[in-house]
Enzyme design. Structure first.
Site: not given
Ligand code: ACO
Length: 426
Positions: A304, A361
């Protein structure tokens, strides 16, 4: 005295005001930055940017706190109803009994949709995603109902109309997609019970309202009702800042919520778990895939932008999964898989180091499945829940004395001035 920070650029020092919120969070006010320095800030994804000052929702991502108008989400989930939470978010305080009854009357009066709207539904190709349909239908509401926006009372009518009709439209889209007869709203049922009845009642199998299922839906919608400046809410504020009508701004919010990284994740989580279950794949393999930098796959329902600890909503949702399956005396193998995946991820260095925990979620889909909601309707369920938050945020932005058309700047990195090349010379 207002706290200040100093910004040093070359041999010049600028003083900027610090704004402090009621929970002690601080922001550097850069309103005059460009005017003073000629510079702008660059913040991809707005991860460090406050876009407004708001009194609606407080989130502390480090401590796992979520409150609507100051009330902890845990208390609302336990004691409140969705209808009451809607009132709280939009009006800023809990309603009296009289105010709640008045709201129920308005929701009931505005629950029907124009019969001509059925023509729209019938024109969508079979298999269209319900989020695309809902977003279009909400935008179309403006053509059927004038937007009254002068007095407080008129705004309330538009708001109630939207809350009530979106619920009817969502259930209608489900019935039509299945080729079934549309079920009309009933004045004797509560907001949540009415929705369930419109979804599942049929002339050959009358739907029996189960109060535990109604409570589960109430909780699901309360947990989703607002989450400060998330992607879809920001979309509503940005689109609304152009002074577009409320229906169009909400339609933009629905479109933003549809995305897999946002509200679409509920559907994606269940699809991921189903694939795992059907193909007998191991949890370890999918975790390894999520960790692989070369692979764009992410563990859906994990991570998140704001929460760097367990999402408080996910905790409530997880307990709800157990309760509802026990009540239904059913067993969902996807819940076992989800719990196995959570346990494996929470002790994996990759997830620990990046603070990746289950988000709202992750367990939502299992609750929705138990209620009987089909997977492609999950983001629609999220949208109905988030609607009061979008409306409250839109209303706050409209009334904000600091309101401005939202128009970020950029750092241009394209070619310098280039002379036009005539067609024959290219
Ligand atoms: N699985 C694997 N790796 C992940 C995940 C995940 N679910 N989420 C983040 N990471 C990793 C990224 O690859 C990144 O790695 P890096 O630093 O080596 O590049 C690091 O963690 C940081 O991730 P970001 O994408 O920069 O973080 P951000 O805050 O932008 O993303 C997000 C948040 C979009 C929710 C992300 O965690 C994700 O894609 N999760 C999966 C989708 C999801 O569950 N979305 C629902 C969110 S809740 C909502 O909207 C109601």
């Amino acid at each position: 005295m207002t706290e200040k920070v100093k910004l040093v650029i070359g041999d010049k020092t600028y003083e900027l005001n610090v704004i402090e919120g009621s929970e002690g969070e601080k922001a550097i006010d850069i309103t005059d930055l460009r005017q003073m320095t000629g510079m702008i800030t660059l913040d991809p994804g707005f991860a460090n940017t406050g876009s407004c000052i708001s009194t609606i929702t407080f989130v502390d991502g480090e401590r796992g706190i979520l409150r609507y108008r100051g009330i902890p989400i845990e208390q609302l989930a336990e004691y409140s109803s969705f209808r009451e939470t809607v009132y709280l978010l939009i009006n800023g305080r809990l309603p009296t009994r009289g105010q709640l009854n008045q709201m129920s009357m308005l929701l009931n009066d505005h629950s029907l949709v124009h019969e001509d709207m059925r023509n729209f539904f019938e024109s969508f190709p079979r298999g269209s995603h319900p989020m695309g349909i809902l977003s279009s239908m909400v935008n179309a509401l403006r053509s059927f109902y004038p937007e009254l926006q002068v007095t407080e009372e008129e705004i309330n009518i538009t708001v109630t109309r939207l809350l009530s009709k979106v619920r009817t439209l969502a259930a209608m889209s489900y019935k039509i997609s299945r080729g079934h007869k549309v079920v009309y709203p009933r004045p004797d049922l509560s907001y949540c019970a009415n929705f369930l009845n419109m979804m599942f009642d049929s002339p050959v199998r009358p739907y029996r309202i189960d109060e535990d299922i109604v409570k589960a839906l109430n909780t699901y919608w309360i947990l989703h009702a607002d989450h400060e400046q998330n992607c879809s809410t920001s979309a509503v504020r940005v689109v609304g800042s152009g002074r577009v009508n409320l229906y169009a701004a909400i339609s933009a919010g629905i479109a933003a919520l549809w995305g897999q990284l946002h509200g679409g994740a509920t559907q994606a989580v269940i699809e991921m778990l189903e694939e795992l279950h059907q193909n007998g794949r191991s949890v370890d393999r999918i975790i390894a895939r999520a960790k692989d930098n070369e692979n764009p796959f992410r563990l859906m329902g994990f991570g998140h932008r704001v929460y760097k600890t367990y999402d408080p909503r996910a905790k409530i949702m997880k307990e709800m999964c157990d309760k509802i399956l026990e009540k239904k005396k059913t067993h969902d193998p996807l819940l076992d898989l989800a719990k196995e995946m959570e346990a494996a991820a929470l002790k994996d260095d990759y997830f620990v180091e990046k603070n990746l925990y289950p988000n709202v979620d992750f367990y939502s889909g299992i609750v929705l499945r138990a209620i009987g909601i089909p997977t492609n309707m999950f983001p629609v369920m999220f949208a109905i829940g988030r609607l009061p938050g979008w409306i409250a945020q839109w209303k706050e932005s409209v009334d904000d004395p600091m309101w401005k058309l939202n128009r970020p700047r950029q750092i241009y990195s394209g070619p310098g001035e280039t002379a036009y090349t005539p067609m024959g010379e290219r």
